[in-house]
Design a protein around this motif. Structure first.
Motif, mmCIF file in Angstrom:
data_model
loop_
_atom_site.group_PDB
_atom_site.id
_atom_site.type_symbol
_atom_site.label_atom_id
_atom_site.label_comp_id
_atom_site.label_asym_id
_atom_site.label_seq_id
_atom_site.Cartn_x
_atom_site.Cartn_y
_atom_site.Cartn_z
ATOM 1 N N LEU A 1 0.833 -1.198 0.000
ATOM 2 C CA LEU A 1 0.000 0.000 0.000
ATOM 3 C C LEU A 1 0.872 1.254 0.000
ATOM 4 C CD1 LEU A 1 -2.768 1.372 0.136
ATOM 5 C CD2 LEU A 1 -2.636 1.166 2.638
ATOM 6 N N ALA A 2 1.905 1.272 0.827
ATOM 7 C CA ALA A 2 2.804 2.417 0.881
ATOM 8 C C ALA A 2 3.513 2.608 -0.460
ATOM 9 C CB ALA A 2 3.816 2.231 2.008
ATOM 10 N N VAL B 1 4.178 5.536 -5.671
ATOM 11 C CA VAL B 1 4.248 5.506 -7.133
ATOM 12 C C VAL B 1 3.117 6.339 -7.725
ATOM 13 C CG1 VAL B 1 3.934 4.009 -9.153
ATOM 14 C CG2 VAL B 1 5.509 3.333 -7.328
ATOM 15 N N GLU B 2 1.901 6.106 -7.259
ATOM 16 C CA GLU B 2 0.742 6.827 -7.799
ATOM 17 C C GLU B 2 0.892 8.330 -7.583
ATOM 18 O OE1 GLU B 2 -2.865 8.881 -8.227
ATOM 19 O OE2 GLU B 2 -2.022 8.556 -6.236
ATOM 20 N N ALA C 1 0.542 -1.180 -12.692
ATOM 21 C CA ALA C 1 0.711 -1.189 -11.234
ATOM 22 C C ALA C 1 0.792 -2.623 -10.728
ATOM 23 C CB ALA C 1 -0.440 -0.446 -10.564
ATOM 24 N N ASN C 2 -0.035 -3.495 -11.260
ATOM 25 C CA ASN C 2 0.006 -4.910 -10.857
ATOM 26 C C ASN C 2 1.315 -5.568 -11.276
ATOM 27 O OD1 ASN C 2 -2.524 -4.855 -9.649
ATOM 28 N ND2 ASN C 2 -3.580 -5.490 -11.513
ATOM 29 N N PHE C 3 1.844 -5.190 -12.444
ATOM 30 C CA PHE C 3 3.103 -5.775 -12.921
ATOM 31 C C PHE C 3 4.247 -5.476 -11.963
ATOM 32 C CE2 PHE C 3 7.146 -5.391 -15.120
ATOM 33 C CZ PHE C 3 7.255 -6.639 -15.703
ATOM 34 N N VAL C 4 4.296 -4.268 -11.416
ATOM 35 C CA VAL C 4 5.435 -3.908 -10.580
ATOM 36 C C VAL C 4 5.311 -4.422 -9.150
ATOM 37 C CG1 VAL C 4 5.943 -1.875 -11.980
ATOM 38 C CG2 VAL C 4 4.554 -1.621 -9.926
ATOM 39 N N THR C 5 4.131 -4.847 -8.740
ATOM 40 C CA THR C 5 3.934 -5.351 -7.380
ATOM 41 C C THR C 5 4.814 -6.579 -7.148
ATOM 42 O OG1 THR C 5 1.669 -4.537 -7.283
ATOM 43 C CG2 THR C 5 2.243 -6.294 -5.755
ATOM 44 N N GLY C 6 5.579 -6.534 -6.063
ATOM 45 C CA GLY C 6 6.427 -7.661 -5.711
ATOM 46 C C GLY C 6 7.809 -7.639 -6.348
ATOM 47 N N LEU D 1 11.437 7.063 -3.834
ATOM 48 C CA LEU D 1 11.880 6.349 -2.629
ATOM 49 C C LEU D 1 11.688 7.195 -1.373
ATOM 50 C CD1 LEU D 1 15.068 4.459 -3.859
ATOM 51 C CD2 LEU D 1 12.782 3.541 -3.418
ATOM 52 N N GLU D 2 11.903 8.486 -1.475
ATOM 53 C CA GLU D 2 11.692 9.349 -0.305
ATOM 54 C C GLU D 2 10.196 9.404 0.049
ATOM 55 O OE1 GLU D 2 12.692 10.946 2.991
ATOM 56 O OE2 GLU D 2 14.191 10.254 1.567
ATOM 57 N N THR D 3 9.352 9.461 -0.971
ATOM 58 C CA THR D 3 7.901 9.432 -0.740
ATOM 59 C C THR D 3 7.507 8.103 -0.105
ATOM 60 O OG1 THR D 3 7.547 10.896 -2.631
ATOM 61 C CG2 THR D 3 5.641 9.644 -1.855
ATOM 62 N N TYR D 4 8.072 7.010 -0.610
ATOM 63 C CA TYR D 4 7.802 5.679 -0.053
ATOM 64 C C TYR D 4 8.218 5.606 1.412
ATOM 65 C CZ TYR D 4 8.660 0.738 0.900
ATOM 66 O OH TYR D 4 8.710 -0.511 1.479
#
Length: 171
Positions: free
Chosen positions: A10-11, A16-17, A32-37, A65-68
């Motif tokens: 979720l984070a 990303v979004e 978005a689903n492709f990059v999950t995991g 990465l900073e946003t994450y």
């Protein structure tokens, strides 16, 4: 770590979004689903090829990465019972944590859960040989760092999998 102790998807999705939206790109659900995991490196390589950021790739990566990292402070989901399980195991066995996440995020998450001290060895993405990471389907773990004498003693390893096999689910 992700999927075993916490769920950071979720984070990551919000980071990303938010960033791509600010750059006037709407990441499709399929992308978005492709990059999950996937590792950040693989995910961002894919996303940048489809949605070029308005800044350098390095600057865009740093911003995401900073946003994450900020999002894991507010949107981190703890796997129920994980904290207590780690504490109970650490009371009986030496523990190590090996993750594809960056050490900075690993330590942030372990500190947030209050369990960093439960692990004698912590290995992150920075510890993986860079050239080997470029091959197709690289091995997930190759070598040890730290107190290798622990390998001769009884120990417990926690391994997470996004798509566990039938045997893995039964274990």
């Amino acid at each position: 770590m992700d999927g075993t102790l916490v769920d950071t998807e979720l984070a990551a999705a919000k980071a990303v979004e938010g960033c791509f939206s600010a750059w006037n790109h709407r990441v499709t659900e399929d992308d978005a689903n492709f990059v999950t995991g996937r590792t950040w490196e693989k995910a961002l390589e894919f996303l940048f090829s489809k949605y070029p950021p308005p800044v350098s790739k390095r600057a865009a990566t740093d911003e995401i990465l900073e946003t994450y990292r900020k999002k894991i402070e507010t949107d981190l989901i703890e796997v129920p019972g994980a904290r207590d399980c780690v504490r109970d195991l650490a009371a009986e066995f030496p523990l190590a944590l090996v993750s594809g996440s960056h050490r900075r995020e690993i330590l942030t998450i372990l500190d947030r859960l209050g369990i960093r001290d439960a692990f004698r060895v912590i290995l992150g993405a920075e510890d993986y040989p860079p050239l080997l990471a470029t091959i197709a389907d690289p091995p997930p773990f190759l070598w040890a760092l730290g107190a290798t004498d622990l390998a001769a003693r009884a120990a417990v390893g926690l391994v997470g999998a996004r798509n566990a096999s039938a045997l893995g689910v039964r274990m």
